[in-house]
Design an enzyme around this catalytic site. Structure first.
Site, PDB file in Angstrom:
ATOM      1  N   THR A  73       0.837  -1.207   0.000  1.00 29.62           N
ATOM      2  CA  THR A  73       0.000   0.000   0.000  1.00 29.62           C
ATOM      3  C   THR A  73       0.868   1.253   0.000  1.00 29.62           C
ATOM      4  O   THR A  73       0.662   2.176  -0.801  1.00 29.62           O
ATOM      5  CB  THR A  73      -0.932  -0.011   1.233  1.00 29.62           C
ATOM      6  OG1 THR A  73      -1.783  -1.148   1.129  1.00 29.62           O
ATOM      7  CG2 THR A  73      -1.769   1.251   1.311  1.00 29.62           C
ATOM      8  N   ASN A 141      -5.173  -9.393  -8.131  1.00 28.37           N
ATOM      9  CA  ASN A 141      -5.302 -10.110  -6.859  1.00 28.37           C
ATOM     10  C   ASN A 141      -6.534 -10.999  -6.794  1.00 28.37           C
ATOM     11  O   ASN A 141      -6.558 -11.984  -6.063  1.00 28.37           O
ATOM     12  CB  ASN A 141      -5.325  -9.121  -5.688  1.00 28.37           C
ATOM     13  CG  ASN A 141      -6.174  -7.901  -5.944  1.00 28.37           C
ATOM     14  OD1 ASN A 141      -6.000  -7.191  -6.934  1.00 28.37           O
ATOM     15  ND2 ASN A 141      -7.118  -7.649  -5.061  1.00 28.37           N
ATOM     16  N   SER A 189       5.314  -6.615  -1.994  1.00 30.88           N
ATOM     17  CA  SER A 189       4.866  -6.808  -0.614  1.00 30.88           C
ATOM     18  C   SER A 189       5.280  -8.206  -0.165  1.00 30.88           C
ATOM     19  O   SER A 189       4.979  -9.192  -0.842  1.00 30.88           O
ATOM     20  CB  SER A 189       3.344  -6.656  -0.540  1.00 30.88           C
ATOM     21  OG  SER A 189       2.909  -6.904   0.771  1.00 30.88           O
ATOM     22  N   HIS A 191       4.370 -10.169   2.349  1.00 33.40           N
ATOM     23  CA  HIS A 191       3.447 -11.175   2.902  1.00 33.40           C
ATOM     24  C   HIS A 191       2.638 -11.927   1.851  1.00 33.40           C
ATOM     25  O   HIS A 191       1.888 -12.845   2.169  1.00 33.40           O
ATOM     26  CB  HIS A 191       2.529 -10.561   3.977  1.00 33.40           C
ATOM     27  CG  HIS A 191       1.438  -9.662   3.474  1.00 33.40           C
ATOM     28  ND1 HIS A 191       0.115 -10.009   3.547  1.00 33.40           N
ATOM     29  CD2 HIS A 191       1.469  -8.428   2.942  1.00 33.40           C
ATOM     30  CE1 HIS A 191      -0.621  -9.010   3.080  1.00 33.40           C
ATOM     31  NE2 HIS A 191       0.176  -8.036   2.704  1.00 33.40           N
ATOM     32  N   THR A 227      13.456   5.017  10.748  1.00 32.85           N
ATOM     33  CA  THR A 227      14.326   3.889  11.084  1.00 32.85           C
ATOM     34  C   THR A 227      13.794   2.621  10.428  1.00 32.85           C
ATOM     35  O   THR A 227      12.601   2.331  10.484  1.00 32.85           O
ATOM     36  CB  THR A 227      14.399   3.726  12.612  1.00 32.85           C
ATOM     37  OG1 THR A 227      14.915   4.946  13.148  1.00 32.85           O
ATOM     38  CG2 THR A 227      15.303   2.568  13.011  1.00 32.85           C
ATOM     39  N   CYS A 310     -11.721  -7.270   1.995  1.00 32.30           N
ATOM     40  CA  CYS A 310     -11.570  -5.875   2.416  1.00 32.30           C
ATOM     41  C   CYS A 310     -10.968  -5.828   3.806  1.00 32.30           C
ATOM     42  O   CYS A 310     -11.098  -6.765   4.572  1.00 32.30           O
ATOM     43  CB  CYS A 310     -12.917  -5.178   2.437  1.00 32.30           C
ATOM     44  SG  CYS A 310     -13.690  -5.201   0.837  1.00 32.30           S
TER      45      CYS A 310
HETATM   46  N1  PLP Z   1      -1.606  -4.427  -4.409  1.00 34.32           N
HETATM   47  C1  PLP Z   1      -2.224  -5.599  -4.601  1.00 34.32           C
HETATM   48  C2  PLP Z   1      -2.469  -6.101  -5.974  1.00 34.32           C
HETATM   49  C3  PLP Z   1      -2.649  -6.349  -3.486  1.00 34.32           C
HETATM   50  O1  PLP Z   1      -3.277  -7.509  -3.677  1.00 34.32           O
HETATM   51  C4  PLP Z   1      -2.414  -5.835  -2.187  1.00 34.32           C
HETATM   52  C5  PLP Z   1      -2.896  -6.564  -1.005  1.00 34.32           C
HETATM   53  O2  PLP Z   1      -3.898  -7.228  -1.017  1.00 34.32           O
HETATM   54  C6  PLP Z   1      -1.749  -4.612  -2.053  1.00 34.32           C
HETATM   55  C7  PLP Z   1      -1.361  -3.944  -3.188  1.00 34.32           C
HETATM   56  C8  PLP Z   1      -1.453  -4.034  -0.710  1.00 34.32           C
HETATM   57  O3  PLP Z   1      -0.337  -4.644  -0.113  1.00 34.32           O
HETATM   58  P1  PLP Z   1      -0.103  -4.557   1.464  1.00 34.32           P
HETATM   59  O4  PLP Z   1      -1.082  -5.468   2.102  1.00 34.32           O
HETATM   60  O5  PLP Z   1       1.311  -5.005   1.646  1.00 34.32           O
HETATM   61  O6  PLP Z   1      -0.275  -3.130   1.847  1.00 34.32           O
END
Ligand code: PLP
Length: 373
Positions: A73, A141, A189, A191, A227, A310
């Protein structure tokens, strides 16, 4: 709920890889601030530098191009703000962290298979002389549909536009080649492929304009003050190394889709005609709302998502499916199933059995139709 459960929601968050967990714990135990000159600081700095090389290697970038952020994000928000272009063209199927990062964006429509229309992009860019930023994601996603990023870059650069690519769902699953694609900015990202949540990166091509949106200390070569999250970064680096081989699950995905379509021949697999991630299936269960499916499958010990998960946990109609021309009532029946690094074939068989059981019990009844078969 059974003790053991089947987790098929890796596009939401993939479980932490054991080696990434160990790296996080080790870094937390060691402590230290990478900006300190003493030995503890230098060790922390070495961890950050090593992870920067590992993340760069995952996507074919130079380590100096990697700017660590708090996740996808922040990376998306920073790219859109930092490119310094007031005119922004973004695809209709982007994640909210792109769509809501600024106001007044021009939305690029997608075709029925979810792929951005290059003709529309070319025409839109030609409609104004104002220098633009184009943002198109690598992989969706919800549907896993892959965008023709190299073509987007060709069209956009020819018109003098910069290109941002949200590769949060692509990296670690399929090959993502930052320098080969030629994008100016790319978001990651951890995770989504087995690293910790709360850490990610914005990759900024050497020489691309970038105005940081976080000011303070000179961390990340003055591109992101604050940091460093050394433990998160260390886990990100290890996960990036482990994820370099990607996911070889195309056959499992195809087997799953064939089995579900045999159970419910009128079900729709969204984006079926397009190149897609090997781990993602977005499919309707005719007549059964996604919330009903998610709850019933959860009771059967299977974790999946309804369309977009969401942050509030509320299920809303998928803007991605609507942009692909799916009828709203049908979009409400779409389930997202996503595999990851620790998925095994039995997980898929369990899902097929539970999906069959649910469809046989409530198919077509949930929204007022008669059972089909
Ligand atoms: N972009 C896409 C395509 C995603 O699927 C997601 C998370 O679901 C994000 C950005 C946001 O990533 P984060 O959860 O690391 O903020």
């Amino acid at each position: 709920m059974p003790d053991a459960f089947t987790y098929l929601d890796h596009n939401a968050t993939s479980p932490l890889r054991p080696a990434a967990f160990d790296a996080v714990v080790e870094a937390l135990r060691a402590g230290g601030n990478p900006s300190s000159v003493h030995r503890v600081g230098r060790t922390a700095r070495a961890r950050v530098d090593s992870a920067r090389r590992q993340v760069a290697a995952l996507i074919g970038a130079r380590p100096s191009e990697v700017v660590f952020t708090s996740g996808g994000t922040e990376a998306n928000n920073s790219a859109l703000a930092g490119a310094g272009r007031r005119r922004m063209l973004v695809s209709a199927v982007e994640h909210d962290s792109v769509l809501k990062a600024a106001t007044g964006m021009e939305i690029l429509s997608v075709q029925g298979n979810g792929i951005v229309d290059l003709g529309v992009l070319e025409k839109s860019l030609a409609a104004s002389d104002e220098p633009a930023l184009v943002s198109v994601m690598f992989a969706n996603n919800e549907t896993g549909v892959l965008q023709p990023i190299a073509d987007v870059v060709r069209v956009a650069h020819a018109a003098g536009a910069l290109v941002h690519c949200d590769a949060v769902q692509g990296a670690g699953k399929v090959s993502v080649d930052f320098s080969g694609l030629g994008v100016d900015y790319l978001s990651l990202s951890a995770h989504k492929f087995g690293g910790p949540a709360g850490i990610g990166a914005l990759v900024v091509r050497g020489g691309a304009p970038f105005v940081p949106d976080r000011l303070g200390g000179g961390q990340e070569s003055n591109r992101r003050a604050g940091t460093e999250n050394v433990a998160g970064i260390a886990g990100f680096g290890i996960a990036a190394t482990e994820a370099r081989s990607g996911l070889a699950t195309t056959e499992w995905r195809d087997h799953l889709e064939a089995a579900l379509l045999e159970i419910a021949p009128t079900a729709q697999v969204y984006g079926a005609g397009a190149d897609r991630l090997p781990n993602t299936t977005c499919i309707s269960m005719p007549g059964v709302r996604a919330e009903t499916q998610v709850m019933a499958l959860d009771l059967a010990g299977i974790c999946v998502s309804a369309g977009a998960a969401c942050s509030s946990g509320k299920v809303t109609r998928s803007a991605v499916l609507l942009a692909m021309g799916v009828e709203p009532a049908e979009a409400e029946t779409a389930l997202r199933i996503s595999f990851g690094w620790n998925t095994c074939f039995d997980d898929i068989e369990r899902l097929i059995a539970a999906w069959r059981d649910l469809y046989t019990r409530v198919g077509y009844s949930d929204i007022g139709h008669a059972q089909a078969a």
